[in-house]
Design an enzyme around this catalytic site. Structure first.
Site, PDB file in Angstrom:
ATOM      1  CG  ASN A 397      -1.754   1.265   1.326  1.00 46.17           C
ATOM      2  OD1 ASN A 397      -2.663   1.466   0.527  1.00 46.17           O
ATOM      3  ND2 ASN A 397      -1.446   2.129   2.288  1.00 46.17           N
ATOM      4  CD  GLU A 398      -1.075   5.601   1.101  1.00 47.86           C
ATOM      5  OE1 GLU A 398      -0.266   5.984   1.960  1.00 47.86           O
ATOM      6  OE2 GLU A 398      -2.278   5.915   1.111  1.00 47.86           O
TER       7      GLU A 398
END
Length: 824
Positions: A397-398
């Site tokens: 994530n990210e």
């Protein structure tokens, strides 16, 4: 197999020790060493309170637990195990003073075998009890995941269940059931097992395999003879005719029981599974069991008021049922493997799942860092791949967000993402992989989500459809994984945020580093907006309407279902809380919850907007808007007993599907009643509120009032007033509650009723106080630039009439009205 959940009989100390001997020397020599041990029950999180403490960052370091195990292993020569369903973030397990095993990772399950240390313990201590010491440590470490820059607390403690397990010398370690729907008339089922056989015995073993259908009837059986083997092996295959398929509407679950017999004893394991198939069509929709399904999703963090990560099974059940009742059919478990209880409930309730490992922000570290990622991905898949609810394994994530290392190498991140993608498919070819917001890896995974935060971090919400269409066309298999915005429970706006004209448009809606901060950067609603429930309801309503109008959309997943603690947002109106939830941190629904229900829920519902606004305001005779959110065919609205007209629901109309009225309120108390009709069913929602027509100037002072007592607890409310004693219903000042004397504030809960420092919402705030029969409690409230207030509280056992606080100005109103007291 004999399993005992270890809930009671634990002591805990948060802090460092010189070693495991310091756990026991208190007991041997007496309490001469000033180590404050406390009795606790499991699950237990040692950041239950300080994760949201407005005056300090949460503790990161070691915490110790101790208990004594009793009872003998019923299997001669058997194994004695401690099974952890999750502990944060590094765990060392000692039998007395000897290290029995360690684990790195705060979210996956693990088992520590105590067997080879028991004889040492008996020789050292004698007796039958087995002293166990456990150190959990959530200290900062850049070479571990998740990153400390992640937008959530890295909690410490035994915050999931711990089990004492006795098994024979040869037992079942895993049972995996793989099913495939070959066509609408049949499905194949393959059963594989892995043995736990640390002494590598080569005895003959036998397996009885029994399949039961969703009604509990036995539909297939097999008996298998073999010699004990290493690794995982398939032991049985079956064909099911006309299987019951699993879906969100009908979550049909089969059971597979494997019974193992060997000269060392018998054990069995039962696993549930489902039969279903799914596909993400290129640049098109999602299909489940051959039919298009719009994924209507939200997110979940393992976090709750008062307990941090140590949620009880009852809390978890309530939360997952609220998600289902909202009408969701999908949940992203962000940003880590979650409790087996959560996955079981997703199977039972019919919630499709995206589950991910906590490779979240920060870049990529060295070999130990990467090995932890591999280990946690392997554990997540092996432990949860029987669940039919799971369709996507999240790899990160990210990951385009640097911070943890001197260099940020996109090619290294991409290469490692490819490795994890291949590992996930090797471990489980039946599911797809996904990530969110890492453009240079978007072609690596099977399903990708760019960042689209229209109307919050970038752009305006009317632009949402444009950006969504672009993403669908530019991403072969697209799923919108985060959207929404912050709202403070109880904050109402008579006029919706009107500053959208200063927000740059046409420049994308992606969140960029620093956009979450409340200073600097380009104009954006998250910086300039009012954080009201009113605005968020409008944003949610618009987004849902757009999503339901796009036949090629796979789905979208709102961020997030529940407010949660985060160390990177100390300056939020509710400090250290990400308030994008549609329910509060204690699961109290906000207004947006009912907007979702009006679009998604199948059970009839009706809800008058602004239940959380006990006082509305305006001019005498001014026409005010009332919105009703409902999924019923028609709604009739009554004001003070008089009909304001019947409206037909129009799903294409915005806002509130056309269910809105304009009317003039009376000064003082008003009553709204909405009557909804659907398929002959009549539903009613009622709302009483006060309408204030007095205008106010700038606030000058605060005034406290108290609500009803219950079990020695008192609700204390504060309101802001101007110099003429008129309530200031737009005041957003930061207030601070303090307490002296006996009693205590029920604070550090991360809710608008359980925080000692927070912004006012419409000029009001509230907190609960626990009084003490030993003496009076003095509560004070202060705010920079305003005159504060204080009052004395007494326990009901020795209560007496309260006198007017001396600090209250003579021109202040004598008492808040009954409709304005004890409500937020």
């Amino acid at each position: 197999m004999h399993t005992q959940r270890l809930t009671d009989g634990w002591t805990h100390y948060r802090g460092t020790l010189g070693g495991p001997w310091e756990v026991w020397r208190e007991r041997v020599y007496g309490n001469h060493f000033n180590v404050p041990w406390h009795a606790v029950t499991l699950p237990h999180c040692f950041n239950a309170s300080d994760g949201v403490d407005p005056d300090t960052t949460y503790y990161q370091g070691p915490g110790w637990y101790a208990t004594e195990l009793t009872g003998a292993n019923p299997y001669p020569g058997g194994r004695t195990l401690l099974h952890f369903e999750g502990a944060g973030q590094r765990t060392d397990v000692y039998v007395y003073t000897r290290l029995a095993g360690s684990h790195l990772g705060g979210y996956d399950e693990f088992t520590i075998d105590l067997t080879d240390h028991l004889e040492y313990c008996r020789a050292a201590l004698g007796g039958t009890g087995v002293p166990i010491a456990i150190q959990c440590d959530n200290s900062r470490d850049l070479e571990t995941i998740p990153s400390d820059t992640a937008d959530f607390c890295l909690y410490g403690g035994l915050y999931r269940d711990v089990n004492l397990v006795h098994v024979p010398a040869i037992s079942l370690q895993h049972v995996h059931v793989a099913s495939e729907l070959t066509d609408s008339q049949s499905a194949t089922v393959q059963v594989s097992v892995r043995l736990y056989n640390p002494n590598q015995f080569s005895d003959a073993v036998s397996f009885d395999v029994i399949l039961r259908d969703p009604s509990g009837q036995v539909v297939r059986q097999a008996e298998v003879q073999a010699e004990a083997f290493a690794g995982e092996q398939a032991i049985a295959s079956f064909m099911l005719d006309e299987p019951s398929v699993w879906s969100p509407d009908r979550p049909a679950l089969y059971e597979c029981t494997v019974q193992l017999a060997s000269p060392h004893g018998r054990t069995e394991c039962t696993e549930r599974f489902g039969v279903r198939q799914f596909s993400f069509e290129p640049n098109g929709p999602f299909y489940l069991n051959g039919e298009r399904l719009l994924l209507r999703g939200t997110h979940r963090h393992e976090d709750h008021a008062g307990v941090g990560a140590a949620m009880t099974e009852a809390m978890t059940r309530r939360e997952m049922q609220l998600i289902k009742d909202m009408g969701a059919n999908f949940v992203r478990l962000g940003h880590y493997q979650q409790s087996r209880i959560v996955l079981d409930l997703c199977d039972e309730l019919g919630l499709l799942v995206y589950e991910e490992i906590p490779w979240c922000r920060g870049g990529v570290g060295g070999q130990a860092y990467r090995q932890q990622c591999r280990d946690m991905l392997t554990a997540m898949i092996e432990q949860h791949k029987n669940h039919p609810s799971v369709i996507i394994w999240g790899l990160g994530n990210e990951n385009d967000w640097p911070a943890d290392f001197e260099s940020f190498d996109e090619q290294q991140i991409r290469a490692f993402m490819i490795e994890l993608h291949e590992l996930a498919h090797q471990l489980d070819p039946s599911r797809v992989t996904g990530i969110r917001r890492c453009e240079f890896c978007k072609d690596v995974v099977d399903v990708y989500s760019p960042s689209i935060w229209a109307g919050w971090y970038r752009g305006t919400y009317p632009e949402y459809k444009q950006y969504l269409n672009e993403a669908v066309q530019q991403t072969p298999r697209f799923l919108h994984l985060e959207w929404g915005g912050d709202s403070i429970a109880g904050r109402h706006a008579e006029e919706l945020y009107s500053g959208l004209d200063v927000i740059p448009t046409g420049q994308g809606a992606d969140e960029r580093d620093g956009d979450y901060k409340l200073t600097g950067g380009p104009p954006r609603v998250s910086l300039l907006g009012d954080w009201s429930e009113s605005y968020i309801c409008e944003l949610v309503d618009w987004h849902l309407g757009v999503q339901e109008s796009m036949p090629s959309l796979t789905g979208a997943v709102q961020w997030t279902f529940k407010d949660f603690a985060t160390p990177v947002r100390p300056d939020n109106p509710l400090p250290y809380i990400n308030t994008k939830g549609v329910v509060e941190r204690d699961l109290t629904p906000k207004e947006a919850y009912y907007v979702f229900q009006s679009h998604w829920a199948t059970s009839p519902m009706v809800h008058i907007h602004s239940h959380h606004a006990p006082v509305r305001w305006g001019e005498p005779g001014e026409l005010k808007t009332v919105r009703v959110y409902s999924n019923c065919d028609s709604v009739e609205l009554f004001l003070n007993g008089e009909s304001q007209g019947l409206r037909q629901r129009d799903p294409q109309a915005f806002p509130a599907a056309g269910l809105q009225w304009k009317m003039a309120f009376e000064a003082g108390v008003n009553r709204l009643e909405a009557v909804a009709y659907a398929d002959g069913e009549r539903l009613v929602d009622q709302l009483d509120f006060e309408y204030q027509t007095q205008r106010w100037q700038s606030p000058t002072h605060l005034r406290l009032s108290t609500g009803p007592r219950e079990d020695g607890r008192v609700f204390v409310s504060v309101r802001a007033y101007d110099a003429s004693g008129v309530r200031c219903l737009d005041a957003h000042h930061v207030v601070q509650f303090t307490l002296a004397g006996h009693g205590r504030l029920l604070d550090n809960l991360g809710t608008v009723r359980g925080s000692r420092r927070l912004q006012l919402s419409n000029g009001r705030a509230e907190i609960e106080v626990e009084t003490d029969p030993q003496g009076p409690t003095i509560i004070c409230v202060t705010s920079e630039g305003l005159q504060g207030d204080s009052c004395e509280l007494r326990h009901p056992a020795n209560a007496r009439p309260q006198r007017q606080p001396a600090s209250t100005p003579q021109h202040a109103v004598s008492q808040a009205s009954s409709s304005d007291r004890g409500i937020l």
